[in-house]
Design a protein around this motif. Structure first.
Motif, short mmCIF file in Angstrom:
data_model
loop_
_atom_site.label_atom_id
_atom_site.label_comp_id
_atom_site.label_asym_id
_atom_site.label_seq_id
_atom_site.Cartn_x
_atom_site.Cartn_y
_atom_site.Cartn_z
N THR A 1 19.52 8.26 15.49
CA THR A 1 19.37 7.90 14.08
C THR A 1 18.89 9.12 13.32
OG1 THR A 1 18.43 6.26 12.57
CG2 THR A 1 16.95 7.12 14.25
N ASN B 1 15.21 -4.02 1.77
CA ASN B 1 16.25 -3.00 1.62
C ASN B 1 16.40 -2.70 0.13
OD1 ASN B 1 18.87 -1.79 1.25
ND2 ASN B 1 19.32 -2.38 3.36
N GLY C 1 22.41 -7.42 10.75
CA GLY C 1 21.99 -6.87 9.46
C GLY C 1 22.98 -7.06 8.34
N ARG C 2 24.25 -6.78 8.64
CA ARG C 2 25.26 -6.82 7.59
C ARG C 2 25.42 -8.24 7.02
NH1 ARG C 2 30.65 -3.60 9.12
NH2 ARG C 2 29.11 -2.78 10.56
N HIS D 1 10.97 -9.43 -2.11
CA HIS D 1 10.75 -9.10 -0.70
C HIS D 1 11.32 -7.70 -0.48
CE1 HIS D 1 10.68 -9.03 3.53
NE2 HIS D 1 11.95 -9.27 3.71
N ARG E 1 18.47 0.57 17.33
CA ARG E 1 18.30 1.35 16.10
C ARG E 1 18.61 0.53 14.83
NH1 ARG E 1 23.63 5.33 15.69
NH2 ARG E 1 25.16 3.65 15.72
N ASN F 1 9.97 -2.97 5.93
CA ASN F 1 10.01 -4.43 5.79
C ASN F 1 8.83 -5.02 6.56
OD1 ASN F 1 10.56 -7.15 5.92
ND2 ASN F 1 12.73 -6.91 6.43
N ARG G 1 18.79 -1.48 -1.44
CA ARG G 1 20.11 -1.86 -1.97
C ARG G 1 20.15 -3.35 -2.31
NH1 ARG G 1 24.46 -0.90 1.79
NH2 ARG G 1 22.94 -1.03 3.45
N CYS H 1 10.56 -13.88 6.80
CA CYS H 1 10.39 -13.00 5.64
C CYS H 1 10.23 -13.79 4.34
CB CYS H 1 11.56 -12.04 5.53
SG CYS H 1 11.64 -10.91 6.93
N ARG I 1 20.62 3.89 3.78
CA ARG I 1 21.04 2.50 4.01
C ARG I 1 19.96 1.48 3.67
NH1 ARG I 1 25.67 2.93 3.01
NH2 ARG I 1 26.07 0.81 3.77
#
Ligand code: UT7
Length: 323
Positions: A29, A253, A215-216, A250, A152, A280, A255, A113, A37
């Protein structure tokens, strides 16, 4: 009518700060990838032996100090956490003992979360129903304990910390100009369990397990659901996006935070962003951001705030509150 009005806020972050570059030694990474990201630059990790309830006690003390009150003035504690010290009793009862409280009630809300918005909805209900007058709504997590350090896609994203909000039941006019919690909006859909979960537990594996995330896919749901729930809560409060002084999202991320603000039509200069420094921290992220936002001088008395979050479950929701 009685409203749960914020009267104190505080937070605690463990001493150890881990910069993105530290992961480059053990994982394929880079600092560039993590920043680009996720927006994360660094996070705090709890020291060996440092527990969720200890961090929550430190945050609670800071909130009490801001209000000039002591634990004897509090009659309820709700701790949002998915990483309690023990399977039971609750982290909240440990916080109660840690603060030296002898009365009242204390319980945990394990909603991942989304935990802090769920905890605030519960805390609000306790105040409005007359069960509690002053209470602590806390988010506290040690997610560093449930990381797969070889994955990762997850282990570079999470951090530890705690934030505490002190609420007091006060008689208000019953309008959208009131101080305090004005509306809450909660949702969950258990069909999405496999998108974000911990692969161990008491009644299944008798292990603690580690966090697993698509994640996506979680990203896709977040972008779709967060603006929706924020709008719904604002509508319940008789308000709209134009009334919002601060989104306190929250912090998973940058993005997601940016896209949600765009969807709501709120400029990024009205969004409290701490993800770069905390990563996070799951249920701790909103109270941490609230506390930092107040300390920075961004959030001022009378400001209208919307807090929104999504996490494992999936569970998501939002809270509209006038500071
Ligand atoms: O708090 C609870 C809610 N959780 C969230 O909101 C998290 C939501 N999801 C996200 O924030 C983002 O999906 C991530 C930050 C987790 C990932 O970002 P992404 O843009 O969705 O990346 P991706 O998962 O689509 O992966 C893109 C590429 C993949 O490589 P290939 O398949 O394109 O060759 C990954 O293997 O990036 C790779 N990758 C990494 N590369 C370098 C994944 N993790 C890393 C990493 N370093 N740490």
């Amino acid at each position: 009518m009685i409203r749960a009005v914020p009267i104190g806020i505080g937070h605690y972050l463990p001493e150890r700060v881990v910069e993105n570059a530290e992961f480059e030694a053990t994982l394929d990474t880079s600092d560039e990838w993590i920043r680009a990201r996720s927006g994360i630059e660094r996070r705090h990790f709890a020291a060996e032996g440092e527990t969720t309830s200890q961090m929550a006690v430190a945050a609670a003390r800071a909130a009490l100090e801001m209000a000039g009150l002591t634990a004897a003035d509090v009659d309820a504690i709700v701790v949002a956490t998915s990483t309690p010290d023990l399977t039971f009793p609750s982290a909240a009862t440990m916080v109660q003992a840690g603060l030296g409280m002898e009365g009242g009630c204390a319980f945990d809300v394990p909603a991942g979360c989304a935990g802090f918005v769920y905890a605030l909805a519960n805390a609000n209900a306790l105040v409005v129903s007359g069960q509690a007058r002053r209470e602590l709504g806390i988010g506290a997590e040690t997610f560093s304990r449930i990381m797969d350090w070889t994955d990762r896609g997850t282990c570079v994203l999470f951090g530890d910390g705690a934030g505490a909000l002190l609420l007091e039941g006060r008689e208000e006019a019953g309008t959208s100009a009131d101080r305090g919690i004005l509306a809450t909006d909660l949702h969950s859909d258990g069909r999405y369990r496999d998108l974000l979960y911990v692969d161990g537990g008491v009644s299944s594996s008798q292990t603690t397990g580690v966090l697993r995330m698509e994640g996506r896919e979680v990203f896709r749901h977040a972008v779709e659901k967060l603006a929706e729930t924020a709008h719904a809560a604002l509508e319940k409060a008789g308000l709209g996006a134009a009334d919002v002084d601060w989104i306190v999202p929250h912090q998973a991320n940058l993005r997601i935070i940016t896209r949600t603000a765009q969807k709501m039509g709120v400029d990024m200069d009205r969004v409290v962003v701490t993800v770069q420094d905390h990563g996070n921290t799951s249920a701790a992220s909103i109270p941490l951001a609230l506390s930092v936002g107040v300390a920075r001088g961004q959030i001022k008395p009378g400001d209208l705030l919307v807090a929104e979050a999504i996490g494992g479950g999936l569970a998501w929701g939002s809270v509209v509150m006038r500071w």
